[in-house]
Design a protein around this motif. Structure first.
Motif, short mmCIF file in Angstrom:
data_model
loop_
_atom_site.label_atom_id
_atom_site.label_comp_id
_atom_site.label_asym_id
_atom_site.label_seq_id
_atom_site.Cartn_x
_atom_site.Cartn_y
_atom_site.Cartn_z
N VAL A 125 0.85 -1.18 0.00
CA VAL A 125 0.00 0.00 0.00
C VAL A 125 0.90 1.24 0.00
O VAL A 125 2.08 1.17 0.31
CB VAL A 125 -0.93 0.05 1.24
N ASN A 159 1.02 4.55 2.09
CA ASN A 159 0.50 4.92 3.40
C ASN A 159 0.70 6.42 3.62
O ASN A 159 1.81 6.88 3.80
CB ASN A 159 1.25 4.09 4.45
N SER A 172 -0.38 8.24 6.11
CA SER A 172 -0.62 8.59 7.52
C SER A 172 0.23 9.80 7.93
O SER A 172 1.38 9.96 7.52
CB SER A 172 -0.28 7.40 8.40
N GLY A 199 1.33 10.29 10.86
CA GLY A 199 2.35 9.91 11.84
C GLY A 199 1.73 9.17 13.00
O GLY A 199 0.70 9.63 13.48
N PRO A 200 2.34 8.05 13.42
CA PRO A 200 3.44 7.35 12.76
C PRO A 200 3.16 7.16 11.27
O PRO A 200 2.00 7.00 10.88
CB PRO A 200 3.51 6.02 13.51
N ALA A 201 4.22 7.17 10.49
CA ALA A 201 4.08 7.30 9.04
C ALA A 201 4.99 6.32 8.31
O ALA A 201 5.76 5.59 8.92
CB ALA A 201 4.41 8.73 8.63
N VAL A 202 4.86 6.35 7.00
CA VAL A 202 5.65 5.45 6.16
C VAL A 202 7.14 5.60 6.44
O VAL A 202 7.64 6.70 6.70
CB VAL A 202 5.33 5.72 4.67
N LEU A 203 7.84 4.48 6.42
CA LEU A 203 9.30 4.47 6.54
C LEU A 203 9.90 3.98 5.24
O LEU A 203 9.23 3.28 4.47
CB LEU A 203 9.72 3.55 7.70
N HIS A 213 11.35 1.77 2.55
CA HIS A 213 11.32 0.33 2.36
C HIS A 213 12.69 -0.29 2.66
O HIS A 213 12.79 -1.33 3.31
CB HIS A 213 10.90 0.04 0.92
N LEU A 259 13.25 -0.72 6.40
CA LEU A 259 12.52 -1.86 6.98
C LEU A 259 13.16 -3.18 6.60
O LEU A 259 13.25 -4.10 7.41
CB LEU A 259 11.05 -1.82 6.54
N GLN A 297 8.12 10.41 14.78
CA GLN A 297 7.22 9.55 14.00
C GLN A 297 6.73 10.12 12.69
O GLN A 297 5.75 9.61 12.14
CB GLN A 297 6.06 9.10 14.88
N MET A 299 7.60 -7.75 9.79
CA MET A 299 8.19 -6.40 9.81
C MET A 299 7.65 -5.51 8.69
O MET A 299 7.41 -4.33 8.89
CB MET A 299 9.72 -6.51 9.69
N LEU A 300 7.47 -6.08 7.49
CA LEU A 300 7.05 -5.24 6.36
C LEU A 300 5.55 -5.24 6.14
O LEU A 300 5.04 -4.42 5.38
CB LEU A 300 7.76 -5.68 5.07
N GLY A 331 -0.34 -4.40 4.81
CA GLY A 331 0.58 -3.74 3.89
C GLY A 331 1.51 -2.75 4.57
O GLY A 331 2.30 -2.07 3.91
N MET A 332 1.44 -2.67 5.89
CA MET A 332 2.27 -1.72 6.65
C MET A 332 3.05 -2.44 7.73
O MET A 332 2.60 -3.43 8.30
CB MET A 332 1.38 -0.68 7.34
N MET A 363 5.45 -0.14 12.73
CA MET A 363 6.07 1.17 12.95
C MET A 363 5.44 2.28 12.12
O MET A 363 5.61 3.45 12.41
CB MET A 363 7.56 1.11 12.57
N GLU A 364 4.76 1.90 11.04
CA GLU A 364 4.22 2.89 10.10
C GLU A 364 2.74 3.21 10.35
O GLU A 364 2.16 4.03 9.65
CB GLU A 364 4.37 2.38 8.67
N MET A 365 2.15 2.52 11.32
CA MET A 365 0.70 2.66 11.50
C MET A 365 0.34 3.86 12.34
O MET A 365 0.94 4.09 13.39
CB MET A 365 0.18 1.43 12.26
N SER A 366 -0.69 4.56 11.94
CA SER A 366 -1.27 5.58 12.80
C SER A 366 -1.67 4.94 14.12
O SER A 366 -2.28 3.87 14.14
CB SER A 366 -2.50 6.19 12.15
N HIS A 367 -1.31 5.60 15.23
CA HIS A 367 -1.66 5.03 16.53
C HIS A 367 -3.17 5.02 16.75
O HIS A 367 -3.65 4.33 17.63
CB HIS A 367 -0.95 5.79 17.65
N THR A 403 1.08 10.52 20.95
CA THR A 403 1.47 9.28 20.28
C THR A 403 2.28 8.40 21.24
O THR A 403 3.35 8.81 21.67
CB THR A 403 2.32 9.58 19.03
#
Lengths: 362, 362
Positions: free
Chosen positions: A4, A6, A8, A10-14, A16, A19, A196, B26-27, B33-34, B37-41, B239
């Motif tokens: 996907v 993402n 967001s 925050g926390p937000a995409v890192l 690739h 990771l 984040q 992890m990925l 798909g996230m 660490m990348e997810m909105s809290h 957060t």
């Protein structure tokens, strides 16, 4: 769902690559036989990790040697207390610019410890601009001047930074545009940023502080809130957030490999430009409430002319692998956060989706 | 080096199964798909993670419903300020038991906000025991009674817990023996623990607090230090440290699969028993300074009769894949931290090494 984009806030995409690297060495960091999460923070392995992270950050931002870098916890919210408790000194009040949600929280918390002089506010037009610095009512006796370089929720960003006046230090909440553009650190007294968005996982806060500001703390300050305590202990007064620091270090290394902050800034301009262009060219189907000069390159806020289509927009986006596009609940609408780690392809995919959605529903 | 047994006092060894699971997702967490660490809290994925973690912890510890579980940052050091700032109320002083390094830091910080009555101290015999509770000089007006259930550096552990007296709540720093043995939460007013021993990665602090204690905070308390603020926001006032919370959740799930806290307690007794037995049977080659009744099952502290052999002991252990055995710099000697995640095989390998080393150098 396997891939996907993402958006967001925050926390937000890192990245690739970051990771993948973290995944690869999850059980054994560099032949140590340990995960980074399992390492003593005072052992030579983790000391190497944190030193390298600081060195890379210093190099990326060209941080002068009379500034300390602190790896703390608690996010920007903790800084809302720490900044006044550490920097008020013998002054009675502080100057603050109010450009939105996060400015207001910083103001509210500072009022618990100090007089707060709001030098300018854009609340009159619903936080859609940054008041021109010539109009600010600054107090020559203020302990410092605080501003929020990018308002994550409103999508409003300072395009230029205020001039320091006399000895009054500039303090900046840079949580959501840290490392996204070149800045001159030497113009600031203190910069802070929750990790984040552009740095790494939540649970880590970076503070960059000029050394001469370390000794102005209120005497009753809790020990864990003292910049001096953390500076003297090289961020090891107590156990720091070791794994988030490790990931931040991988992000810094990735940034260097991408060409550093200057290259990221160019990419960020390109990405934001594509999105704002699509909004402007939609014939009013989409619109951005923020004045052109202050539109954020990190958080692109937009609305649909027909608000009843918002739900369908979000659902269709999700089906197309474009997630977390809903605006903050405080303001509604849409928000695409496009931090450093959001690839250009993600923005292009969003633009295509927006064009197609407008074509179908316009 | 591909496999070591890591005896670090914290951050410390994590269950191998937990690291494998974290590596695997992890990925892409559960098809989202996230990375976590990348997810909105505030997104549904992370809300599921934190709710499950809390539910599993409640079930593992049998936490009564009138207790709140808070996922905070800043470690035990932050709690040294937060406890008095939140719980002093209208009282003038607090009661504290002094059993070593961490007790002393808690006392020092509490003195910034309150009178501190040290009800008992084992400093007279270099913190090698826990003073009998019948001898404690308790103050019937104290806001609370604070003690440290396990002193990580001294290797001294409470074998039984004090009785609550009247309405005075018991407050316990359980950082280094949390979840290692069955306890009756309802006897405590507040329990806190830094995550980096038995829970997960550093950067996360757990607080379990009885609801009626949430409204005693000092009026000038920084917002981020208020238990009430974090309780009302379900640990989402700002957060939280999302990735450490996720790992903690995996550890809780692992603990349940291992048979829960009762099974861990039996294993911990067995592991500590093997080590102390080896020390006792060494004919004085090794010795443990702690009185038998108060020897920690988490941090086994020991010395070599001939201190000049310590360096060789540590080097040989490292070569055998047994790492982080050096005692804390404040006390010297050796320390084997054998938290829940240290497998029995690791302890057996250490015992074998100790016997062999003693045979060679005895």
């Amino acid at each position: 769902m396997s891939k996907v984009y993402n958006f967001s806030a925050g926390p937000a995409v890192l990245p690739h690559e970051v990771l993948l690297e973290a995944q690869g060495e999850m059980l054994d960091w560099h032949g140590s036989g340990m995960s980074v999460m399992e390492m003593s923070h005072r052992g030579k392995e983790f000391m190497e990790i944190i030193h390298q992270a600081e060195q890379d950050l210093r190099s990326l931002m060209n941080i002068p040697s009379n500034y300390r870098v602190l790896f703390l916890q608690g996010g920007a919210s903790m800084q809302f207390s720490m900044v006044p408790l550490n920097l008020l000194g013998d002054r009675a009040s502080v100057d603050v610019v109010n450009t939105g949600h996060w400015s207001k929280l910083a103001i509210k918390e500072a009022r618990r410890y100090a007089g707060v002089n709001v030098v300018a506010s854009s609340e009159d037009r619903n936080f859609t601009y940054v008041p021109a610095s010539e109009t600010w009512q600054r107090d020559p006796q203020a302990a410092y001047l605080h501003f929020t370089s990018n308002e994550t929720i409103g999508g409003v960003q300072f395009s230029t930074f205020p001039e320091p006046e006399g000895e009054i230090p500039l303090v900046c909440d840079m949580s959501s545009d840290f490392l996204s553009r070149e800045i001159d650190v030497s113009r600031f007294g203190l910069i802070y940023a929750g990790a984040q968005k552009n740095i790494g996982p939540s649970g880590l806060t970076l503070v960059i502080v000029r050394e001469d500001l370390l000794d102005r703390a209120q005497p009753q300050i809790p020990t864990m809130m003292s910049y001096r305590v953390h500076a003297d202990a090289d961020s090891m007064y107590n156990t720091p957030a070791t794994y988030p620091i490790y990931i931040a270090g991988l992000v810094f290394k990735w940034l260097k490999a991408q060409g550093g902050v200057r290259a990221m800034e160019a990419r960020n301009e390109e990405k934001a430009g594509l999105l704002y262009h699509a909004i402007e060219q939609s014939g009013g189907f989409y619109h951005c409430p923020v004045e052109v000069a202050f539109r954020s390159r990190m958080n692109v806020v937009f609305r649909l002319r027909d608000e009843s289509l918002e739900e369908a927009f979000v659902a269709g986006a999700r089906a197309a692998g474009l997630v977390q596009l809903k605006g903050h609940r405080a303001v509604g609408g849409m928000r695409a956060s496009i931090y450093n780690a959001m690839p250009l392809e993600g923005v292009k995919a969003l633009v295509s989706y927006m064009l197609e959605f407008a074509r179908q529903h316009g």
